[in-house]
Design an enzyme around this catalytic site. Structure first.
Site, PDB file in Angstrom:
ATOM      1  N   SER A  31       0.893  -1.372   0.072  1.00 42.52           N
ATOM      2  CA  SER A  31       0.046   0.019  -0.033  1.00 42.52           C
ATOM      3  C   SER A  31       0.856   1.044  -0.007  1.00 42.52           C
ATOM      4  O   SER A  31       0.378   2.521   0.016  1.00 42.52           O
ATOM      5  CB  SER A  31      -0.946  -0.080   1.256  1.00 42.52           C
ATOM      6  OG  SER A  31      -0.209   0.026   2.572  1.00 42.52           O
ATOM      7  N   ASN A 118      -2.668  -2.092  13.361  1.00 41.99           N
ATOM      8  CA  ASN A 118      -4.149  -2.042  13.051  1.00 41.99           C
ATOM      9  C   ASN A 118      -4.592  -0.710  13.587  1.00 41.99           C
ATOM     10  O   ASN A 118      -5.342   0.161  13.139  1.00 41.99           O
ATOM     11  CB  ASN A 118      -4.976  -3.166  13.604  1.00 41.99           C
ATOM     12  CG  ASN A 118      -4.545  -4.508  12.911  1.00 41.99           C
ATOM     13  OD1 ASN A 118      -3.887  -4.497  11.802  1.00 41.99           O
ATOM     14  ND2 ASN A 118      -4.989  -5.582  13.626  1.00 41.99           N
ATOM     15  N   THR A 163     -38.730  26.023 -12.357  1.00 40.99           N
ATOM     16  CA  THR A 163     -39.087  24.551 -11.785  1.00 40.99           C
ATOM     17  C   THR A 163     -39.294  23.795 -13.028  1.00 40.99           C
ATOM     18  O   THR A 163     -39.600  24.421 -14.092  1.00 40.99           O
ATOM     19  CB  THR A 163     -40.280  24.497 -10.994  1.00 40.99           C
ATOM     20  OG1 THR A 163     -41.199  25.117 -11.592  1.00 40.99           O
ATOM     21  CG2 THR A 163     -40.042  25.379  -9.685  1.00 40.99           C
ATOM     22  N   HIS A 164     -38.933  22.481 -12.787  1.00 42.49           N
ATOM     23  CA  HIS A 164     -38.826  21.796 -14.112  1.00 42.49           C
ATOM     24  C   HIS A 164     -37.929  22.062 -15.267  1.00 42.49           C
ATOM     25  O   HIS A 164     -38.534  21.748 -16.483  1.00 42.49           O
ATOM     26  CB  HIS A 164     -40.505  21.496 -14.648  1.00 42.49           C
ATOM     27  CG  HIS A 164     -41.335  21.316 -13.381  1.00 42.49           C
ATOM     28  ND1 HIS A 164     -41.696  19.855 -13.143  1.00 42.49           N
ATOM     29  CD2 HIS A 164     -42.061  21.910 -12.541  1.00 42.49           C
ATOM     30  CE1 HIS A 164     -42.532  19.818 -12.113  1.00 42.49           C
ATOM     31  NE2 HIS A 164     -42.627  21.011 -11.817  1.00 42.49           N
ATOM     32  N   ASN A 293     -15.919  25.991 -25.426  1.00 45.47           N
ATOM     33  CA  ASN A 293     -16.669  25.278 -24.636  1.00 45.47           C
ATOM     34  C   ASN A 293     -16.264  24.733 -23.180  1.00 45.47           C
ATOM     35  O   ASN A 293     -15.509  25.477 -22.599  1.00 45.47           O
ATOM     36  CB  ASN A 293     -16.423  23.549 -25.091  1.00 45.47           C
ATOM     37  CG  ASN A 293     -16.704  23.455 -26.442  1.00 45.47           C
ATOM     38  OD1 ASN A 293     -17.680  23.813 -26.768  1.00 45.47           O
ATOM     39  ND2 ASN A 293     -15.798  22.729 -27.097  1.00 45.47           N
ATOM     40  N   GLU A 298     -18.113  21.194 -17.065  1.00 41.30           N
ATOM     41  CA  GLU A 298     -18.680  19.791 -17.499  1.00 41.30           C
ATOM     42  C   GLU A 298     -17.871  18.757 -16.770  1.00 41.30           C
ATOM     43  O   GLU A 298     -18.376  17.740 -16.112  1.00 41.30           O
ATOM     44  CB  GLU A 298     -18.096  19.515 -19.063  1.00 41.30           C
ATOM     45  CG  GLU A 298     -19.274  20.457 -19.989  1.00 41.30           C
ATOM     46  CD  GLU A 298     -18.644  20.456 -21.278  1.00 41.30           C
ATOM     47  OE1 GLU A 298     -19.280  19.794 -22.068  1.00 41.30           O
ATOM     48  OE2 GLU A 298     -17.692  20.921 -21.782  1.00 41.30           O
ATOM     49  N   TYR A 325     -10.046  -6.005  12.800  1.00 41.29           N
ATOM     50  CA  TYR A 325      -9.213  -5.602  11.654  1.00 41.29           C
ATOM     51  C   TYR A 325      -9.370  -6.732  10.506  1.00 41.29           C
ATOM     52  O   TYR A 325      -9.178  -7.900  10.817  1.00 41.29           O
ATOM     53  CB  TYR A 325      -7.923  -5.316  11.899  1.00 41.29           C
ATOM     54  CG  TYR A 325      -7.122  -4.898  10.731  1.00 41.29           C
ATOM     55  CD1 TYR A 325      -7.318  -3.699  10.165  1.00 41.29           C
ATOM     56  CD2 TYR A 325      -6.382  -5.703   9.996  1.00 41.29           C
ATOM     57  CE1 TYR A 325      -6.394  -3.312   9.004  1.00 41.29           C
ATOM     58  CE2 TYR A 325      -5.446  -5.581   8.912  1.00 41.29           C
ATOM     59  CZ  TYR A 325      -5.691  -4.297   8.350  1.00 41.29           C
ATOM     60  OH  TYR A 325      -4.974  -3.917   7.125  1.00 41.29           O
ATOM     61  N   GLN A 330      -7.352  -1.939   4.235  1.00 36.69           N
ATOM     62  CA  GLN A 330      -6.175  -1.256   3.341  1.00 36.69           C
ATOM     63  C   GLN A 330      -6.912  -0.548   2.244  1.00 36.69           C
ATOM     64  O   GLN A 330      -6.383   0.333   1.779  1.00 36.69           O
ATOM     65  CB  GLN A 330      -5.129  -2.346   3.116  1.00 36.69           C
ATOM     66  CG  GLN A 330      -3.911  -1.551   2.509  1.00 36.69           C
ATOM     67  CD  GLN A 330      -2.838  -2.472   2.342  1.00 36.69           C
ATOM     68  OE1 GLN A 330      -2.128  -2.941   3.158  1.00 36.69           O
ATOM     69  NE2 GLN A 330      -2.741  -3.072   1.005  1.00 36.69           N
ATOM     70  N   LYS A 333      -8.227   3.582   1.651  1.00 32.88           N
ATOM     71  CA  LYS A 333      -7.659   4.786   1.349  1.00 32.88           C
ATOM     72  C   LYS A 333      -7.811   5.408   0.108  1.00 32.88           C
ATOM     73  O   LYS A 333      -7.952   6.538  -0.089  1.00 32.88           O
ATOM     74  CB  LYS A 333      -6.147   4.874   1.819  1.00 32.88           C
ATOM     75  CG  LYS A 333      -6.016   5.092   3.394  1.00 32.88           C
ATOM     76  CD  LYS A 333      -4.786   4.351   3.931  1.00 32.88           C
ATOM     77  CE  LYS A 333      -5.253   3.670   5.044  1.00 32.88           C
ATOM     78  NZ  LYS A 333      -5.501   2.266   4.649  1.00 32.88           N
TER      79      LYS A 333
HETATM   80  N1  ARG Z   1      -1.335  -1.287   5.559  1.00 34.75           N
HETATM   81  C1  ARG Z   1      -2.229  -1.792   6.455  1.00 34.75           C
HETATM   82  C2  ARG Z   1      -3.551  -1.096   6.066  1.00 34.75           C
HETATM   83  O1  ARG Z   1      -3.470  -0.270   5.508  1.00 34.75           O
HETATM   84  C3  ARG Z   1      -1.801  -1.323   7.730  1.00 34.75           C
HETATM   85  C4  ARG Z   1      -2.189  -2.568   8.858  1.00 34.75           C
HETATM   86  C5  ARG Z   1      -1.970  -3.829   8.693  1.00 34.75           C
HETATM   87  N2  ARG Z   1      -2.095  -4.907   9.644  1.00 34.75           N
HETATM   88  C6  ARG Z   1      -2.031  -6.253   9.459  1.00 34.75           C
HETATM   89  N3  ARG Z   1      -2.248  -6.897  10.332  1.00 34.75           N
HETATM   90  N4  ARG Z   1      -1.542  -6.897   8.198  1.00 34.75           N
HETATM   91  O2  ARG Z   1      -4.433  -1.480   6.800  1.00 34.75           O
END
Ligand code: ARG
Length: 464
Positions: A31, A118, A163-164, A293, A298, A325, A330, A333
């Protein structure tokens, strides 16, 4: 593969393993290419953790100072672009911890006491979202200021209200501008409300059950400016509600932006001819030489789709995950980062677009008499004379039909047409017809009455 083969990069968790990680697995599960974005939060979080460990006597003051200084140095290295990332180290947490150990030796090996990745990733992410909320609040405020900033100059400009997408009643241009301010005010309230739940400390939940190390989570919370400490380690280890509600708030902001973008795209067409967009936010056509444009609008409208998609991704991601967890988390994000990047860029550009748009007052006025924008206030004039609403509605409807057939405005019909509907009517009807008079007739709170709009402008000027 030999049983005793050890991984090329020593993994922090490698003890129990007797087989190296498959490189494809490393590539698939890393990640670092997106969570490196949280390096500052990771460092601040670790520094607070170290200080707390020193306070409870798990680290000496000297060890704590070494860790804090080492982490500061790593931050500088990252910001100078000198830090090297490697997918074998998975994520930002592993990278920074390894760099710390390389830098300060065995003391660095104590940092991870009483915590897990975690609770660490959750803490980093909460800190990141908290910062993002503060940034967004500033961008929304800036956009509100752009709208409020137009109100005085545009005060006397009457626009058709729809409206509409059909002409309905006339409204003052600042009534439109403040309508958007209200929407963005609710967006800011929602973010502020979300921030309270984001601003809860996860650290110390450790993996899922807490820790037997005598940590002081309230001290960590104090150091990081968290308002609350999560009360259940299992819950917080699995909880991503804060990320989901933040992304929902972003999706709603995107929806508000797309409504506005759509409106101004229409208004900038030859068909409407209400506004002129700043050319620096438009593009031309590679084949049609005359084209200008509204691409920025847009794409603000279009990118709303990806923000909604980001929210959808998160909702599906967490569905059915058992406590606590799971590595699935992961994947939370990228959609959050994407939604934030998209919406923040849109907001920044939108504010400039709003400030620099030019109203085409002539184009607006030319067609203001079309569409019988004064019909409803004329009906209300009849109601004020004692005619029941349903009866007045029918009378005005027939008068509008007559005017439409003749291709004229209500004000152009002869008095005999009015008297055919109601014998008591006299030439004073002409004093309430026409778009300007229709606007002047409004009185209710929150309406487009000049007095009310002025009050709201003053209120907004104080607020932004
Ligand atoms: N890179 C992991 C995440 O974003 C961190 C936590 C990893 N924990 C684990 N038990 N492998 O969630």
């Amino acid at each position: 593969m030999k049983k005793t083969e050890k991984p090329a990069v020593q993994k922090a968790w490698g003890g129990v393993f007797n087989q190296a990680t498959d490189p494809r697995m490393e590539k698939f599960t890393e990640s670092i290419h997106f969570d490196s974005r949280m390096y500052r939060q990771d460092i601040v979080g670790s520094q607070a953790h170290a200080k707390m460990l020193a306070k409870v006597g798990v680290l000496t003051d000297e060890e704590c100072q070494k860790i804090v200084a080492g982490l500061d140095a790593i931050r500088e290295e990252i910001e100078a672009g000198k830090f090297t990332y490697h997918i074998a180290l998975e994520d930002i947490h592993m990278h920074i911890e390894k760099a710390l150990i390389e830098r300060i030796g065995d003391t660095g090996r104590k940092l991870h006491t009483g915590r897990s990745r975690n609770d660490q990733v959750s803490t980093d992410f909460r800190l990141w979202v908290r910062d993002a909320i503060d940034t967004l609040d500033g961008l929304l405020l800036n956009l509100q200021r752009a709208f409020v900033g137009r109100c005085d100059a545009d005060f006397d400009c009457i626009l058709p209200g729809y409206t509409h997408t059909q002409r309905a009643q006339p409204v003052l241009a600042p009534h439109y501008w403040l309508a958007y301010c209200e929407k963005y005010a609710r967006d800011r309230q929602r973010l502020a409300d979300c921030r309270r739940r984001v601003n809860t400390l996860s650290l110390g939940a450790a993996a899922l059950a807490g820790t037997s190390i005598p940590i002081d989570r309230f001290e960590t919370a104090r150091l990081l400016g968290f308002e609350a400490v999560a009360a259940n380690s299992l819950d917080v280890s699995s909880d991503r509600d804060f990320a989901l509600e933040f992304t929902f708030d972003l999706a709603l902001i995107a929806e508000h932006l797309s409504t506005w973008a759509e409106e101004w795209i229409l208004w900038s067409t030859v068909e409407f001819n209400f506004i002129q967009l700043p050319q620096r936010f438009c593009t031309g056509s590679s084949i049609m030489p005359q084209k200008v444009n509204p691409d920025l609008l847009e794409l603000i409208r279009g990118k709303t789709g990806r923000v909604v998609g980001d929210l959808q991704t998160l909702l599906v991601l967490v569905k059915g995950l058992p406590l606590a967890y799971n590595r699935d988390l992961q994947e939370d994000k990228p959609p959050v980062f994407d939604a934030f990047d998209t919406v923040s860029a849109s907001l920044e550009l939108a504010a400039e677009m709003v400030s620099d748009m030019r109203l085409n007052r002539e184009g607006i006025r030319e067609k203001l008499d079309r569409g019988y924008l004064d019909a409803t206030t004329f009906m209300e004039y009849l109601i004020k004379k004692g005619i029941p609403q349903r009866t007045a509605h029918g009378m005005v409807g027939r008068l509008v039909r007559k005017a439409m057939d003749a291709g004229v405005r209500l004000a152009d019909l002869p008095i005999t047409d009015y008297q055919a509907e109601c014998a008591e009517l006299d030439a004073s009807v002409y004093k309430v017809l026409g778009v300007e008079r229709a606007v002047a007739a409004f009185v209710s709170y929150g309406s487009t009455a000049a007095k009310e709009v002025r009050k709201q402008i003053n209120r907004w000027k104080k607020r932004v």
